[in-house]
Design a protein around this motif. Structure first.
Motif, PDB file in Angstrom:
ATOM      1  N   GLY A  55       3.024 -16.236 -15.555  1.00  0.00           N
ATOM      2  CA  GLY A  55       1.675 -16.046 -16.072  1.00  0.00           C
ATOM      3  C   GLY A  55       1.144 -14.640 -15.896  1.00  0.00           C
ATOM      4  N   GLY A  56       1.681 -13.921 -14.920  1.00  0.00           N
ATOM      5  CA  GLY A  56       1.269 -12.537 -14.730  1.00  0.00           C
ATOM      6  C   GLY A  56      -0.135 -12.352 -14.196  1.00  0.00           C
ATOM      7  N   ASN A  57      -0.716 -13.410 -13.613  1.00  0.00           N
ATOM      8  CA  ASN A  57      -2.067 -13.273 -13.054  1.00  0.00           C
ATOM      9  C   ASN A  57      -2.072 -12.213 -11.967  1.00  0.00           C
ATOM     10  OD1 ASN A  57      -1.337 -16.401 -13.423  1.00  0.00           O
ATOM     11  ND2 ASN A  57      -3.394 -16.028 -14.172  1.00  0.00           N
ATOM     12  N   THR A  58      -3.138 -11.404 -11.962  1.00  0.00           N
ATOM     13  CA  THR A  58      -3.266 -10.361 -10.954  1.00  0.00           C
ATOM     14  C   THR A  58      -4.565 -10.535 -10.178  1.00  0.00           C
ATOM     15  OG1 THR A  58      -4.299  -8.867 -12.528  1.00  0.00           O
ATOM     16  CG2 THR A  58      -1.915  -8.685 -12.251  1.00  0.00           C
ATOM     17  N   ALA A  59      -4.564  -9.977  -8.982  1.00  0.00           N
ATOM     18  CA  ALA A  59      -5.761  -9.962  -8.148  1.00  0.00           C
ATOM     19  C   ALA A  59      -5.809  -8.630  -7.420  1.00  0.00           C
ATOM     20  CB  ALA A  59      -5.742 -11.112  -7.142  1.00  0.00           C
ATOM     21  N   TYR A  60      -7.002  -8.112  -7.232  1.00  0.00           N
ATOM     22  CA  TYR A  60      -7.177  -6.814  -6.583  1.00  0.00           C
ATOM     23  C   TYR A  60      -8.298  -6.883  -5.552  1.00  0.00           C
ATOM     24  CZ  TYR A  60      -4.439  -4.707 -10.357  1.00  0.00           C
ATOM     25  OH  TYR A  60      -3.435  -4.375 -11.247  1.00  0.00           O
ATOM     26  N   ALA A  61      -8.159  -6.077  -4.527  1.00  0.00           N
ATOM     27  CA  ALA A  61      -9.263  -5.871  -3.610  1.00  0.00           C
ATOM     28  C   ALA A  61     -10.297  -4.981  -4.291  1.00  0.00           C
ATOM     29  CB  ALA A  61      -8.761  -5.206  -2.333  1.00  0.00           C
ATOM     30  N   ASN A  62     -11.555  -5.186  -3.973  1.00  0.00           N
ATOM     31  CA  ASN A  62     -12.610  -4.377  -4.592  1.00  0.00           C
ATOM     32  C   ASN A  62     -12.420  -2.895  -4.310  1.00  0.00           C
ATOM     33  OD1 ASN A  62     -13.931  -6.575  -5.719  1.00  0.00           O
ATOM     34  ND2 ASN A  62     -15.208  -6.896  -3.919  1.00  0.00           N
ATOM     35  N   SER A  63     -11.864  -2.586  -3.159  1.00  0.00           N
ATOM     36  CA  SER A  63     -11.724  -1.189  -2.747  1.00  0.00           C
ATOM     37  C   SER A  63     -10.743  -0.403  -3.610  1.00  0.00           C
ATOM     38  CB  SER A  63     -11.293  -1.123  -1.287  1.00  0.00           C
ATOM     39  OG  SER A  63     -10.057  -1.796  -1.102  1.00  0.00           O
ATOM     40  N   VAL A  64      -9.893  -1.106  -4.354  1.00  0.00           N
ATOM     41  CA  VAL A  64      -8.884  -0.405  -5.155  1.00  0.00           C
ATOM     42  C   VAL A  64      -9.004  -0.692  -6.650  1.00  0.00           C
ATOM     43  CG1 VAL A  64      -7.308  -0.431  -3.192  1.00  0.00           C
ATOM     44  CG2 VAL A  64      -7.092  -2.177  -4.988  1.00  0.00           C
ATOM     45  N   LYS A  65      -9.902  -1.563  -7.047  1.00  0.00           N
ATOM     46  CA  LYS A  65     -10.061  -1.878  -8.465  1.00  0.00           C
ATOM     47  C   LYS A  65     -10.368  -0.624  -9.258  1.00  0.00           C
ATOM     48  CE  LYS A  65     -11.485  -6.732  -8.479  1.00  0.00           C
ATOM     49  NZ  LYS A  65     -12.606  -7.674  -8.651  1.00  0.00           N
ATOM     50  N   GLY A  66      -9.682  -0.471 -10.374  1.00  0.00           N
ATOM     51  CA  GLY A  66      -9.887   0.696 -11.213  1.00  0.00           C
ATOM     52  C   GLY A  66      -9.068   1.902 -10.796  1.00  0.00           C
ATOM     53  N   ARG A  67      -8.473   1.858  -9.606  1.00  0.00           N
ATOM     54  CA  ARG A  67      -7.631   2.971  -9.141  1.00  0.00           C
ATOM     55  C   ARG A  67      -6.167   2.569  -9.003  1.00  0.00           C
ATOM     56  NH1 ARG A  67      -8.259   5.139  -4.229  1.00  0.00           N
ATOM     57  NH2 ARG A  67      -8.986   3.211  -3.249  1.00  0.00           N
ATOM     58  N   PHE A  68      -5.931   1.352  -8.554  1.00  0.00           N
ATOM     59  CA  PHE A  68      -4.571   0.866  -8.343  1.00  0.00           C
ATOM     60  C   PHE A  68      -4.221  -0.168  -9.412  1.00  0.00           C
ATOM     61  CE2 PHE A  68      -4.308   1.495  -3.411  1.00  0.00           C
ATOM     62  CZ  PHE A  68      -4.708   2.823  -3.574  1.00  0.00           C
ATOM     63  N   THR A  69      -2.953  -0.174  -9.801  1.00  0.00           N
ATOM     64  CA  THR A  69      -2.466  -1.151 -10.770  1.00  0.00           C
ATOM     65  C   THR A  69      -1.171  -1.764 -10.260  1.00  0.00           C
ATOM     66  OG1 THR A  69      -3.420   0.091 -12.614  1.00  0.00           O
ATOM     67  CG2 THR A  69      -1.746  -1.554 -13.141  1.00  0.00           C
ATOM     68  N   ILE A  70      -1.127  -3.078 -10.219  1.00  0.00           N
ATOM     69  CA  ILE A  70       0.093  -3.778  -9.833  1.00  0.00           C
ATOM     70  C   ILE A  70       0.798  -4.260 -11.091  1.00  0.00           C
ATOM     71  CG2 ILE A  70      -1.025  -6.049  -9.562  1.00  0.00           C
ATOM     72  CD1 ILE A  70       0.855  -6.498  -7.134  1.00  0.00           C
ATOM     73  N   SER A  71       2.112  -4.139 -11.092  1.00  0.00           N
ATOM     74  CA  SER A  71       2.906  -4.602 -12.224  1.00  0.00           C
ATOM     75  C   SER A  71       4.236  -5.122 -11.701  1.00  0.00           C
ATOM     76  CB  SER A  71       3.126  -3.476 -13.234  1.00  0.00           C
ATOM     77  OG  SER A  71       3.827  -2.398 -12.641  1.00  0.00           O
ATOM     78  N   SER A  72       4.979  -5.759 -12.589  1.00  0.00           N
ATOM     79  CA  SER A  72       6.244  -6.327 -12.140  1.00  0.00           C
ATOM     80  C   SER A  72       7.301  -6.244 -13.211  1.00  0.00           C
ATOM     81  CB  SER A  72       6.053  -7.786 -11.704  1.00  0.00           C
ATOM     82  OG  SER A  72       5.636  -8.577 -12.796  1.00  0.00           O
ATOM     83  N   ASP A  73       8.528  -6.246 -12.771  1.00  0.00           N
ATOM     84  CA  ASP A  73       9.692  -6.361 -13.643  1.00  0.00           C
ATOM     85  C   ASP A  73      10.410  -7.620 -13.175  1.00  0.00           C
ATOM     86  OD1 ASP A  73      12.186  -6.293 -14.874  1.00  0.00           O
ATOM     87  OD2 ASP A  73      12.303  -4.112 -14.788  1.00  0.00           O
ATOM     88  N   ASN A  74      10.164  -8.719 -13.864  1.00  0.00           N
ATOM     89  CA  ASN A  74      10.707 -10.001 -13.409  1.00  0.00           C
ATOM     90  C   ASN A  74      12.227 -10.032 -13.419  1.00  0.00           C
ATOM     91  OD1 ASN A  74       8.139 -11.001 -12.975  1.00  0.00           O
ATOM     92  ND2 ASN A  74       8.009 -11.981 -14.980  1.00  0.00           N
ATOM     93  N   ALA A  75      12.825  -9.341 -14.358  1.00  0.00           N
ATOM     94  CA  ALA A  75      14.290  -9.313 -14.428  1.00  0.00           C
ATOM     95  C   ALA A  75      14.890  -8.669 -13.183  1.00  0.00           C
ATOM     96  CB  ALA A  75      14.736  -8.573 -15.675  1.00  0.00           C
ATOM     97  N   LYS A  76      14.139  -7.763 -12.583  1.00  0.00           N
ATOM     98  CA  LYS A  76      14.617  -7.069 -11.387  1.00  0.00           C
ATOM     99  C   LYS A  76      13.982  -7.620 -10.111  1.00  0.00           C
ATOM    100  CE  LYS A  76      15.408  -2.655 -13.773  1.00  0.00           C
ATOM    101  NZ  LYS A  76      15.064  -1.203 -13.804  1.00  0.00           N
ATOM    102  N   SER A  77      13.119  -8.620 -10.249  1.00  0.00           N
ATOM    103  CA  SER A  77      12.389  -9.172  -9.090  1.00  0.00           C
ATOM    104  C   SER A  77      11.724  -8.055  -8.301  1.00  0.00           C
ATOM    105  CB  SER A  77      13.336  -9.971  -8.197  1.00  0.00           C
ATOM    106  OG  SER A  77      13.928 -11.039  -8.899  1.00  0.00           O
TER     107      SER A  77
END
Length: 126
Positions: A55-77
């Motif tokens: 599903g790719g749902n993401t969650a962020y701490a308020n302190s990093v929203k807009g500055r940090f981005t989490i992403s993933s490559d599922n094929a590579k885990s």
């Protein structure tokens, strides 16, 4: 056995960027979320960001929203944390974690995660 290996930490100047990565091995369950936490000297470990594989749902701490981005490559885990507009207060050891069957509302809780990496140091100079 599940193992996590972080890489990419280092030194950056305030306002700069860094990207850290975490590769998981030994997985036999695809229903997981991977997250990033950090711990600065003398402080408690805090949640930064998390992403669910399905599903790719993401969650962020308020302190990093807009500055940090989490992403993933599922094929590579593998999960990535792109950190922009870094501040000296972002200095910490960053830990990768993985948990299985995590529901969206629990993504930010450290107790939801089953395995942890060794951590990678991120230092931001002013």
């Amino acid at each position: 056995q599940v193992q996590l290996a972080e890489s990419g930490g280092g030194l950056a100047q305030a306002g700069g960027s860094l990207r850290i990565s975490c590769a998981a091995t030994g997985l036999n369950n695809r229903n997981y979320a991977m997250g990033w936490f950090r711990q600065a000297p003398g402080k408690d470990r805090e949640f930064i960001a998390s992403i669910r594989r399905n599903g790719g749902n993401t969650a962020y701490a308020n302190s990093v929203k807009g500055r940090f981005t989490i992403s993933s490559d599922n094929a590579k885990s593998t999960v990535y944390l792109q950190m922009n507009s870094l501040k000296p207060e972002d200095t910490a050891v960053y830990y990768c974690a993985i948990g299985f069957g995590i529901i969206i509302s629990s993504m930010s809780s450290s107790r939801s995660y089953d395995y942890w990496g060794q951590g990678t140091q991120v230092t931001v100079s002013s």
